[in-house]
Scaffold this active site. Structure first.
Site, PDB file in Angstrom:
ATOM      1  NE  ARG A 161       7.380  -2.859   5.874  1.00 55.94           N
ATOM      2  CZ  ARG A 161       6.381  -2.716   6.030  1.00 55.94           C
ATOM      3  NH1 ARG A 161       5.049  -1.979   5.186  1.00 55.94           N
ATOM      4  NH2 ARG A 161       5.637  -2.820   7.327  1.00 55.94           N
ATOM      5  CE  LYS A 182      -2.153  -1.518   3.436  1.00 58.91           C
ATOM      6  NZ  LYS A 182      -1.026  -2.397   3.880  1.00 58.91           N
ATOM      7  NE  ARG A 222      -3.788  -1.746  10.439  1.00 57.17           N
ATOM      8  CZ  ARG A 222      -2.479  -1.513   9.459  1.00 57.17           C
ATOM      9  NH1 ARG A 222      -3.189  -0.051   9.424  1.00 57.17           N
ATOM     10  NH2 ARG A 222      -2.019  -2.388   9.186  1.00 57.17           N
ATOM     11  NE  ARG A 258       6.932  -0.208  10.189  1.00 57.94           N
ATOM     12  CZ  ARG A 258       5.199  -0.504   9.912  1.00 57.94           C
ATOM     13  NH1 ARG A 258       5.448   0.485   8.355  1.00 57.94           N
ATOM     14  NH2 ARG A 258       4.230  -1.261  10.359  1.00 57.94           N
ATOM     15  NE  ARG A 291       2.717  -5.504  11.487  1.00 56.53           N
ATOM     16  CZ  ARG A 291       4.178  -5.291  10.670  1.00 56.53           C
ATOM     17  NH1 ARG A 291       4.632  -5.633  11.425  1.00 56.53           N
ATOM     18  NH2 ARG A 291       3.924  -4.416   9.419  1.00 56.53           N
TER      19      ARG A 291
END
Ligand code: ADP
Ligand code: AMP
Length: 213
Positions: A127, A13, A88, A160, A171
């Protein structure tokens, strides 16, 4: 143009939002980025949210809805916006509808990036995000031009805190139990489009632009 990017954590996203910002000149509103900025600023809200984020759980709806209410009222949202990582939960989606109806605006499109769970762990553990602007890269699939340097603002790339194999599990659980039901919600509103998010970044961008034209 009022858009929403939808999908599991790590679906792409944030990566795709960068292309929409350039094409439509509208801001990306990432609740994750806003929460991380609040943590960096050590605000009370940030410190409270951190406990949930570190465990891979969703931050309470009341906090998130407050953030969005303030953000949508800002002047740069007048020509449109790209929601990323919000809503969400069903209560968040219902609050957004109410908020937008009060503002006399509506959602033009929800673009969902469909990426099966087995792709997600590798995406999230590889990431790297920019510590300054939040842009997202991947060590293997979407590397920055210069190692550890953001292509957009030259900020330093970092990992992160919640991007590890343990939190990915919770998650994904939160996504399937609390967020995925929104597919039905937005399908009923006739704004939902699903794209194959497993293609290369540039292919997904092409499909996304096509679906918007
Ligand atoms: P989200 O904002 O949905 O959580 P990101 O845009 O941050 O996801 O993408 C998650 C990770 O996957 C990042 O490391 C990103 O560079 C990488 N990525 C994004 N899109 C793709 C893609 N189409 N193929 C492979 N990797 C991707
Ligand atoms: P993201 O940057 O979208 O991956 O979000 C990182 C974390 O921030 C999530 O795992 C949640 O803990 C929290 N978060 C971000 N957006 C929301 C939201 N809309 N509702 C609840 N929690 C959120």
């Amino acid at each position: 143009m009022n858009l929403m990017l939808f999908g599991a954590p790590g679906a792409g996203k944030g990566t795709q939002a960068k292309f929409l910002i350039e094409k439509y000149n509208i801001p990306q509103i990432s609740t994750g980025d806003i929460l991380r900025a609040a943590i960096a600023d050590k605000t009370d809200m940030g410190m409270e949210a951190k406990k949930f984020m570190d465990e891979g759980k969703l931050v309470p709806d009341s906090t998130i809805i407050g953030i969005i209410k303030d953000r949508l009222a800002e002047s740069d949202c007048k020509e449109g916006f790209i929601l990323d990582g919000f809503p969400r939960t069903l209560p968040q989606a219902e609050s957004l509808n109410e908020l937008m109806s009060n503002m006399e605006i509506s959602l033009d499109k929800v673009i969902s990036l469909n990426v099966p769970d087995e792709f997600i762990v590798g995406r999230i553990t590889g990431r790297r995000i920019c510590s300054k602007c939040g842009a997202s890269f991947h060590v293997e699939f979407n590397p920055s031009k210069e190692e550890n340097v953001c292509d957009y603002c030259s900020g330093e790339l970092i990992t992160r805190k919640d991007d590890n194999a343990e939190t990915v599990k919770s998650r994904l659980e939160a996504y399937h139990s609390q967020t995925a039901p929104l597919i039905d919600f937005y399908t009923k509103m006739n704004v939902f489009t699903e794209l194959d998010g497993t293609k290369d970044v540039s292919e997904v961008t092409k499909d996304m632009i096509n679906s918007l034209s």
